[in-house]
Design a protein around this motif. Structure first.
Motif, PDB file in Angstrom:
ATOM      1  N   ASP A 168       0.816  -1.219   0.000  1.00  0.00           N
ATOM      2  CA  ASP A 168       0.000   0.000   0.000  1.00  0.00           C
ATOM      3  C   ASP A 168       0.848   1.267   0.000  1.00  0.00           C
ATOM      4  OD1 ASP A 168      -2.308  -1.479  -0.025  1.00  0.00           O
ATOM      5  OD2 ASP A 168      -2.527  -1.470   2.157  1.00  0.00           O
ATOM      6  N   LYS A 169       2.032   1.196   0.638  1.00  0.00           N
ATOM      7  CA  LYS A 169       2.959   2.327   0.644  1.00  0.00           C
ATOM      8  C   LYS A 169       4.344   1.832   0.247  1.00  0.00           C
ATOM      9  CE  LYS A 169       0.624   5.186   4.103  1.00  0.00           C
ATOM     10  NZ  LYS A 169       0.786   5.952   5.366  1.00  0.00           N
ATOM     11  N   VAL A 170       5.021   2.609  -0.571  1.00  0.00           N
ATOM     12  CA  VAL A 170       6.309   2.173  -1.114  1.00  0.00           C
ATOM     13  C   VAL A 170       7.364   3.239  -0.885  1.00  0.00           C
ATOM     14  CG1 VAL A 170       7.569   1.615  -3.227  1.00  0.00           C
ATOM     15  CG2 VAL A 170       5.284   0.669  -2.853  1.00  0.00           C
ATOM     16  N   THR A 171       8.529   2.802  -0.416  1.00  0.00           N
ATOM     17  CA  THR A 171       9.718   3.640  -0.338  1.00  0.00           C
ATOM     18  C   THR A 171      10.791   2.990  -1.193  1.00  0.00           C
ATOM     19  OG1 THR A 171       9.195   4.460   1.873  1.00  0.00           O
ATOM     20  CG2 THR A 171      11.505   4.571   1.173  1.00  0.00           C
ATOM     21  N   ALA A 172      11.364   3.748  -2.128  1.00  0.00           N
ATOM     22  CA  ALA A 172      12.362   3.175  -3.034  1.00  0.00           C
ATOM     23  C   ALA A 172      13.392   4.236  -3.403  1.00  0.00           C
ATOM     24  CB  ALA A 172      11.692   2.643  -4.292  1.00  0.00           C
ATOM     25  N   ALA A 173      14.669   3.881  -3.220  1.00  0.00           N
ATOM     26  CA  ALA A 173      15.778   4.771  -3.582  1.00  0.00           C
ATOM     27  C   ALA A 173      16.152   4.512  -5.032  1.00  0.00           C
ATOM     28  CB  ALA A 173      16.964   4.535  -2.660  1.00  0.00           C
ATOM     29  N   THR A 174      15.431   5.141  -5.944  1.00  0.00           N
ATOM     30  CA  THR A 174      15.579   4.874  -7.373  1.00  0.00           C
ATOM     31  C   THR A 174      16.649   5.760  -8.016  1.00  0.00           C
ATOM     32  OG1 THR A 174      13.717   6.373  -7.661  1.00  0.00           O
ATOM     33  CG2 THR A 174      13.240   4.030  -7.711  1.00  0.00           C
ATOM     34  N   ARG A 175      17.229   5.253  -9.106  1.00  0.00           N
ATOM     35  CA  ARG A 175      18.225   6.016  -9.878  1.00  0.00           C
ATOM     36  C   ARG A 175      17.603   6.723 -11.072  1.00  0.00           C
ATOM     37  NH1 ARG A 175      22.315   2.019 -12.171  1.00  0.00           N
ATOM     38  NH2 ARG A 175      23.028   3.939 -13.183  1.00  0.00           N
ATOM     39  N   PHE A 176      16.589   6.114 -11.682  1.00  0.00           N
ATOM     40  CA  PHE A 176      16.113   6.564 -12.986  1.00  0.00           C
ATOM     41  C   PHE A 176      14.776   7.301 -12.944  1.00  0.00           C
ATOM     42  CE2 PHE A 176      18.801   2.781 -13.761  1.00  0.00           C
ATOM     43  CZ  PHE A 176      19.793   3.390 -14.490  1.00  0.00           C
ATOM     44  N   ARG A 177      14.244   7.513 -11.765  1.00  0.00           N
ATOM     45  CA  ARG A 177      13.060   8.357 -11.596  1.00  0.00           C
ATOM     46  C   ARG A 177      13.144   8.947 -10.190  1.00  0.00           C
ATOM     47  NH1 ARG A 177       7.879   7.890 -10.797  1.00  0.00           N
ATOM     48  NH2 ARG A 177       8.286   9.018  -8.882  1.00  0.00           N
ATOM     49  N   PRO A 178      12.324   9.978  -9.867  1.00  0.00           N
ATOM     50  CA  PRO A 178      12.367  10.534  -8.509  1.00  0.00           C
ATOM     51  C   PRO A 178      12.125   9.454  -7.457  1.00  0.00           C
ATOM     52  CG  PRO A 178      11.117  11.971  -9.962  1.00  0.00           C
ATOM     53  CD  PRO A 178      11.420  10.738 -10.742  1.00  0.00           C
ATOM     54  N   GLN A 179      12.861   9.542  -6.346  1.00  0.00           N
ATOM     55  CA  GLN A 179      12.731   8.543  -5.296  1.00  0.00           C
ATOM     56  C   GLN A 179      11.341   8.583  -4.672  1.00  0.00           C
ATOM     57  OE1 GLN A 179      15.967   8.645  -2.508  1.00  0.00           O
ATOM     58  NE2 GLN A 179      17.539   8.676  -4.091  1.00  0.00           N
ATOM     59  N   LEU A 180      10.940   7.450  -4.110  1.00  0.00           N
ATOM     60  CA  LEU A 180       9.620   7.313  -3.506  1.00  0.00           C
ATOM     61  C   LEU A 180       9.768   7.188  -1.997  1.00  0.00           C
ATOM     62  CD1 LEU A 180       8.127   4.677  -5.979  1.00  0.00           C
ATOM     63  CD2 LEU A 180       7.680   7.135  -5.962  1.00  0.00           C
ATOM     64  N   THR A 181       8.928   7.913  -1.261  1.00  0.00           N
ATOM     65  CA  THR A 181       8.929   7.842   0.200  1.00  0.00           C
ATOM     66  C   THR A 181       7.492   7.704   0.679  1.00  0.00           C
ATOM     67  OG1 THR A 181      10.893   9.267   0.302  1.00  0.00           O
ATOM     68  CG2 THR A 181       9.630   8.967   2.332  1.00  0.00           C
ATOM     69  N   ASP A 182       7.176   6.520   1.215  1.00  0.00           N
ATOM     70  CA  ASP A 182       5.814   6.221   1.671  1.00  0.00           C
ATOM     71  C   ASP A 182       4.772   6.607   0.620  1.00  0.00           C
ATOM     72  OD1 ASP A 182       6.545   5.113   4.105  1.00  0.00           O
ATOM     73  OD2 ASP A 182       6.489   7.037   5.148  1.00  0.00           O
ATOM     74  N   ALA A 183       5.088   6.298  -0.628  1.00  0.00           N
ATOM     75  CA  ALA A 183       4.204   6.684  -1.731  1.00  0.00           C
ATOM     76  C   ALA A 183       3.000   5.757  -1.809  1.00  0.00           C
ATOM     77  CB  ALA A 183       4.983   6.642  -3.053  1.00  0.00           C
ATOM     78  N   GLU A 184       1.823   6.340  -1.993  1.00  0.00           N
ATOM     79  CA  GLU A 184       0.598   5.589  -2.234  1.00  0.00           C
ATOM     80  C   GLU A 184       0.216   5.772  -3.702  1.00  0.00           C
ATOM     81  OE1 GLU A 184      -2.115   5.522   1.607  1.00  0.00           O
ATOM     82  OE2 GLU A 184      -1.670   7.580   0.981  1.00  0.00           O
ATOM     83  N   VAL A 185      -0.057   4.668  -4.391  1.00  0.00           N
ATOM     84  CA  VAL A 185      -0.386   4.724  -5.816  1.00  0.00           C
ATOM     85  C   VAL A 185      -1.726   4.021  -6.014  1.00  0.00           C
ATOM     86  CG1 VAL A 185       0.456   4.331  -8.144  1.00  0.00           C
ATOM     87  CG2 VAL A 185       2.099   4.565  -6.268  1.00  0.00           C
ATOM     88  N   TRP A 186      -2.609   4.696  -6.735  1.00  0.00           N
ATOM     89  CA  TRP A 186      -3.967   4.189  -6.900  1.00  0.00           C
ATOM     90  C   TRP A 186      -4.300   3.985  -8.369  1.00  0.00           C
ATOM     91  CZ3 TRP A 186      -6.086   2.820  -2.414  1.00  0.00           C
ATOM     92  CH2 TRP A 186      -5.578   3.408  -1.250  1.00  0.00           C
ATOM     93  N   PRO A 187      -5.248   3.067  -8.679  1.00  0.00           N
ATOM     94  CA  PRO A 187      -6.029   2.239  -7.751  1.00  0.00           C
ATOM     95  C   PRO A 187      -5.228   1.037  -7.260  1.00  0.00           C
ATOM     96  CG  PRO A 187      -6.587   1.638  -9.992  1.00  0.00           C
ATOM     97  CD  PRO A 187      -5.606   2.796 -10.100  1.00  0.00           C
ATOM     98  N   ARG A 188      -5.651   0.483  -6.139  1.00  0.00           N
ATOM     99  CA  ARG A 188      -5.066  -0.778  -5.715  1.00  0.00           C
ATOM    100  C   ARG A 188      -5.535  -1.867  -6.670  1.00  0.00           C
ATOM    101  NH1 ARG A 188      -1.085   0.003  -4.818  1.00  0.00           N
ATOM    102  NH2 ARG A 188      -0.707  -2.011  -3.813  1.00  0.00           N
ATOM    103  N   PRO A 189      -4.734  -2.896  -6.906  1.00  0.00           N
ATOM    104  CA  PRO A 189      -5.028  -3.846  -7.978  1.00  0.00           C
ATOM    105  C   PRO A 189      -6.167  -4.808  -7.648  1.00  0.00           C
ATOM    106  CG  PRO A 189      -3.087  -4.544  -6.768  1.00  0.00           C
ATOM    107  CD  PRO A 189      -3.457  -3.192  -6.226  1.00  0.00           C
ATOM    108  N   TYR A 190      -6.692  -5.431  -8.680  1.00  0.00           N
ATOM    109  CA  TYR A 190      -7.731  -6.452  -8.541  1.00  0.00           C
ATOM    110  C   TYR A 190      -7.084  -7.800  -8.232  1.00  0.00           C
ATOM    111  CZ  TYR A 190     -12.070  -8.949  -9.720  1.00  0.00           C
ATOM    112  OH  TYR A 190     -13.206  -9.722  -9.682  1.00  0.00           O
ATOM    113  N   GLN A 191      -6.089  -8.208  -9.049  1.00  0.00           N
ATOM    114  CA  GLN A 191      -5.339  -9.433  -8.773  1.00  0.00           C
ATOM    115  C   GLN A 191      -4.234  -9.127  -7.759  1.00  0.00           C
ATOM    116  OE1 GLN A 191      -4.583 -12.199 -12.312  1.00  0.00           O
ATOM    117  NE2 GLN A 191      -4.669 -10.207 -13.314  1.00  0.00           N
ATOM    118  N   GLN A 192      -4.057 -10.008  -6.811  1.00  0.00           N
ATOM    119  CA  GLN A 192      -2.995  -9.784  -5.831  1.00  0.00           C
ATOM    120  C   GLN A 192      -2.270 -11.092  -5.548  1.00  0.00           C
ATOM    121  OE1 GLN A 192      -0.608  -8.082  -4.612  1.00  0.00           O
ATOM    122  NE2 GLN A 192      -1.900  -6.481  -3.721  1.00  0.00           N
ATOM    123  N   PRO A 193      -1.101 -11.295  -6.143  1.00  0.00           N
ATOM    124  CA  PRO A 193      -0.428 -10.378  -7.074  1.00  0.00           C
ATOM    125  C   PRO A 193      -0.785 -10.727  -8.514  1.00  0.00           C
ATOM    126  CG  PRO A 193       1.052 -12.148  -6.501  1.00  0.00           C
ATOM    127  CD  PRO A 193      -0.231 -12.424  -5.748  1.00  0.00           C
TER     128      PRO A 193
END
Length: 352
Positions: free
Chosen positions: A138-163
């Motif tokens: 539900d929340k993602v933190t990622a130290a990325t090189r090729f896009r802006p880093q993510l800190t407790d990021a929430e991305v919507w919609p949540r998926p139907y299949q998991q995973p």
């Protein structure tokens, strides 16, 4: 692909070409095929730059068939935006989506997205790792090189299949094979340009790395492409119908400066992955490839690619009537269910 018909030389308007793709998806569902795939390319002569849009329309027109990307070029995409598109498509299709990911090919599309040959594999791996996290958390933190880093990021919609099930497209490199094995994901061999040996070597490496990462060998799933398909009642009929298509494609490759691996139709039928011939000939060839690949999923071209509409339909109908039943009986299914995911299943999976 969007280029002139190999036989008539006529190029359909873009609108008509998209309509043809939709009609092919409807035909695939009507004839009982398991899935329908749409590729992603961002360069001439392709117009398949937006597979989630095309597959969303296919989802609206169909009820049963699974929807594949072939492939999603994650090395070129922002994984957050890709997630948003495919999670939405997952809901609209009632959980019929399977992803096949890959770095993609072609200098023109690399230039378009400012991706270099040196960083494309790193981009592909990073994008997949972030995409995978977003799908599961539900929340993602990622130290990325090729896009802006993510800190407790929430991305919507949540998926139907998991995973979601993610296949890794493999054509030439061990990097994609190793990434698939590391995460315990299925592999899809492109298997369309060369004879069998380089693809078989990559699949053997995949199986070795799968065990290296501690996964159960019984859970391996491999798919494989084919370089063309035309099934006819006799070998002679199949060769006669496909010969002008092969010769036109050969001339196109030479004019475009592309490498030519098979100089004659007979060599193409004998040594490529193309399934051209009588039903028994096609069955025998799939079995020969299965001996080296151990694959349980095979891809056929949904496009007629120079065949008339009648030839194309007759070939696919004959495949389903005289080839598929034998293969389904002799070769086991992948170690997972092909059916759509239901909300109760998704909720249970989330709890686990």
């Amino acid at each position: 692909m969007h280029r002139p018909d190999p036989i008539t030389g006529v190029q359909k308007p873009t609108h008509d070409r998209f309509r043809e793709v939709l009609d092919n998806a409807l035909l695939a569902e009507e004839l009982g095929f398991d899935g329908f795939g749409v590729g992603e390319r961002h360069e001439r002569p392709f117009i398949s730059s937006s597979p989630p849009v095309v597959l969303s329309h296919v989802a609206a027109l169909t009820k049963r068939i699974r929807l594949f990307t072939a492939v999603t070029t994650l090395s070129l995409l922002d994984p957050v935006r890709a997630y948003e598109d495919y999670a939405t498509l997952d809901h609209l299709s009632n959980g019929r989506l399977d992803l096949i990911i890959g770095k993609g090919n072609g200098a023109a599309q690399r230039d378009l997205f400012h991706v270099t040959p040196e960083d494309q594999w790193d981009r592909n791996a990073e994008s997949y790792e972030v995409f995978r996290q977003i799908w599961r958390q539900d929340k993602v933190t990622a130290a990325t090189r090729f896009r802006p880093q993510l800190t407790d990021a929430e991305v919507w919609p949540r998926p139907y299949q998991q995973p979601i099930r993610v296949w890794h497209g493999s054509a030439t490199s061990k990097e994609s094979v190793d990434l698939a094995a590391r995460y315990g994901d299925p592999l899809f061999s492109a298997n369309v340009t060369n004879p069998i040996e380089p693809y078989a070597e990559l699949i053997r490496h995949y199986r070795e790395r799968w065990e290296f990462y501690g996964h159960d060998p019984a859970e391996i799933a491999v798919g494989a492409g084919t370089a063309g398909v035309y099934v006819a009642p006799t070998t002679q009929e199949a060769l006669a119908a496909y010969r002008p298509i092969f010769e036109s494609n050969l001339a196109f490759f030479k004019k475009a400066g592309l490498p030519v691996v098979f100089e004659t139709l007979e060599d193409f039928v004998a040594r490529s992955s193309a399934l051209i011939g009588s039903p028994q000939q096609v069955i025998d060839k799939v079995h020969r490839y299965h001996e080296q690949f151990g694959h349980t999923v095979v891809h056929l071209h949904a496009d007629g690619s120079g065949l008339t509409d009648t030839q194309h339909r007759d070939s696919l109908e004959l495949f389903q009537a005289a080839v598929a039943p034998t293969l389904r009986k002799a070769i086991p299914d992948p170690p997972f269910d092909w059916g759509p995911v239901h909300p109760s299943t998704t909720e249970e999976a989330a709890r686990v």
